[in-house]
Design a protein around this motif. Structure first.
Motif, PDB file in Angstrom:
ATOM      1  N   UNK A 118      54.208  45.603  49.357  1.00 25.03           N
ATOM      2  CA  UNK A 118      53.192  45.000  49.220  1.00 25.03           C
ATOM      3  C   UNK A 118      52.574  44.810  47.975  1.00 25.03           C
ATOM      4  N   UNK A 119      52.566  43.678  47.416  1.00 26.45           N
ATOM      5  CA  UNK A 119      52.400  43.407  45.943  1.00 26.45           C
ATOM      6  C   UNK A 119      50.914  42.791  45.737  1.00 26.45           C
ATOM      7  N   UNK A 120      50.213  42.749  46.940  1.00 31.49           N
ATOM      8  CA  UNK A 120      48.748  42.074  46.994  1.00 31.49           C
ATOM      9  C   UNK A 120      48.775  40.633  47.052  1.00 31.49           C
ATOM     10  N   UNK A 121      47.868  40.251  46.337  1.00 35.91           N
ATOM     11  CA  UNK A 121      47.455  38.800  46.715  1.00 35.91           C
ATOM     12  C   UNK A 121      47.555  37.903  45.241  1.00 35.91           C
ATOM     13  N   UNK A 122      47.792  36.449  45.438  1.00 26.29           N
ATOM     14  CA  UNK A 122      47.889  35.815  44.005  1.00 26.29           C
ATOM     15  C   UNK A 122      46.296  35.721  43.761  1.00 26.29           C
ATOM     16  N   UNK A 123      46.060  36.019  42.530  1.00 29.09           N
ATOM     17  CA  UNK A 123      44.976  35.898  41.939  1.00 29.09           C
ATOM     18  C   UNK A 123      44.717  34.886  40.684  1.00 29.09           C
ATOM     19  N   UNK A 124      44.084  33.842  40.392  1.00 33.81           N
ATOM     20  CA  UNK A 124      43.985  33.234  39.250  1.00 33.81           C
ATOM     21  C   UNK A 124      43.377  33.852  38.134  1.00 33.81           C
ATOM     22  N   UNK A 125      43.497  33.857  37.029  1.00 28.91           N
ATOM     23  CA  UNK A 125      43.331  34.339  35.761  1.00 28.91           C
ATOM     24  C   UNK A 125      43.686  33.403  34.720  1.00 28.91           C
ATOM     25  N   UNK A 126      42.706  33.829  33.560  1.00 24.65           N
ATOM     26  CA  UNK A 126      42.745  32.896  32.438  1.00 24.65           C
ATOM     27  C   UNK A 126      42.468  33.872  31.113  1.00 24.65           C
ATOM     28  N   UNK A 136      46.948  31.100  34.419  1.00 23.94           N
ATOM     29  CA  UNK A 136      48.193  31.489  35.446  1.00 23.94           C
ATOM     30  C   UNK A 136      47.798  32.135  36.575  1.00 23.94           C
ATOM     31  N   UNK A 137      48.294  32.534  37.646  1.00 24.03           N
ATOM     32  CA  UNK A 137      48.264  33.130  38.602  1.00 24.03           C
ATOM     33  C   UNK A 137      49.204  34.385  38.626  1.00 24.03           C
ATOM     34  N   UNK A 138      48.658  35.565  39.151  1.00 25.14           N
ATOM     35  CA  UNK A 138      49.293  36.768  39.098  1.00 25.14           C
ATOM     36  C   UNK A 138      49.131  37.546  40.499  1.00 25.14           C
ATOM     37  N   UNK A 139      50.118  38.257  40.835  1.00 25.99           N
ATOM     38  CA  UNK A 139      49.935  39.338  41.903  1.00 25.99           C
ATOM     39  C   UNK A 139      49.081  40.486  41.821  1.00 25.99           C
ATOM     40  N   UNK A 140      48.238  40.653  42.387  1.00 26.99           N
ATOM     41  CA  UNK A 140      47.404  41.931  42.082  1.00 26.99           C
ATOM     42  C   UNK A 140      46.977  42.637  43.466  1.00 26.99           C
ATOM     43  N   UNK A 141      47.495  43.843  43.366  1.00 29.14           N
ATOM     44  CA  UNK A 141      46.809  44.857  44.510  1.00 29.14           C
ATOM     45  C   UNK A 141      45.497  45.287  44.294  1.00 29.14           C
TER      46      UNK A 141
END
Length: 216
Positions: A118-126, A136-141
């Protein structure tokens, strides 16, 4: 769908300590970087690109003391008291790595979830750079935890611009990423042996070959 090594993550108790570590350990100073408003962290970067690992870089990251609390757990386990203690006592070290998704980030997260990771959800970042906004988008728990102690990477999906494209040649290049995982099948396109989670990066530098073991 396949994954590619995107960057190595060096954690530091402060960005100044991370910069000093880079010069002492790798023989060069990092460049670029900026602030992550989403996570209240800041970073410096170093190009590691070469024939074996194109578009690859090293990220030195620390909690930004001038930023307000982010309202969520920071990435890379930076809020972990145990990791913070190690960084204060032992100094900066390799704490994680990030893999680039060639395809759909959500689809890769679903594939991992089906295999029990379980790597979490895709979150938009900048963050802002001299050339403009980097997205970018990154997977965050939600808890910020590093899976398999940091041997299983965070997943990232870049927008139109990749940070390595704007970094100068540093004279440092990644030669090998040695990796073991209990479930090597989680990393399609990347070479990983089966076994107890373990990670080591080997870099060619002006000071010679440098090995960076994972700080768990």
């Amino acid at each position: 769908m396949s994954l590619r090594l995107d960057h190595l993550v060096i954690g530091a108790a402060s960005l100044a300590e991370g910069e000093a570590w880079c010069e002492a350990t790798l023989g060069v100073r990092p460049s670029g970087g900026g602030k992550h408003l989403l996570m209240s962290t800041h970073n410096r970067l170093l190009n590691l690109s070469g024939p074996s690992f194109p578009r690859c870089y090293l990220e030195i990251i620390a909690i930004d003391p001038d930023a307000p609390p982010p309202g969520r757990a920071r990435w890379f386990d930076l809020d972990s008291p145990a990791l913070q203690q190690r960084l204060r006592v032992e100094g900066p070290g390799l704490i994680h790595w990030v893999a680039r998704v060639d395809g759909d980030l959500e689809a890769q997260l679903i594939a991992w979830r089906e295999q029990g990771a379980e790597a979490g959800e895709a979150v938009a970042a900048s963050r802002m750079t001299a050339a403009g906004e980097l997205r970018w988008r990154i997977a965050l728990r939600a808890d910020g935890q590093r899976l398999f102690g940091g041997a299983l990477p965070l997943l990232i999906e870049w927008g139109e611009v990749h940070p390595a494209d704007g970094l100068p040649n540093s004279g440092v290049s990644l030669q090998q990423l040695l990796l073991r995982l209990p479930q090597p099948g989680l990393l399609p396109g990347l070479a990983a042996d089966a076994g107890e989670a373990w990670l080591e990066a080997r870099l060619q530098t002006p000071l010679g070959l440098v090995s960076l073991p994972l700080m768990t």
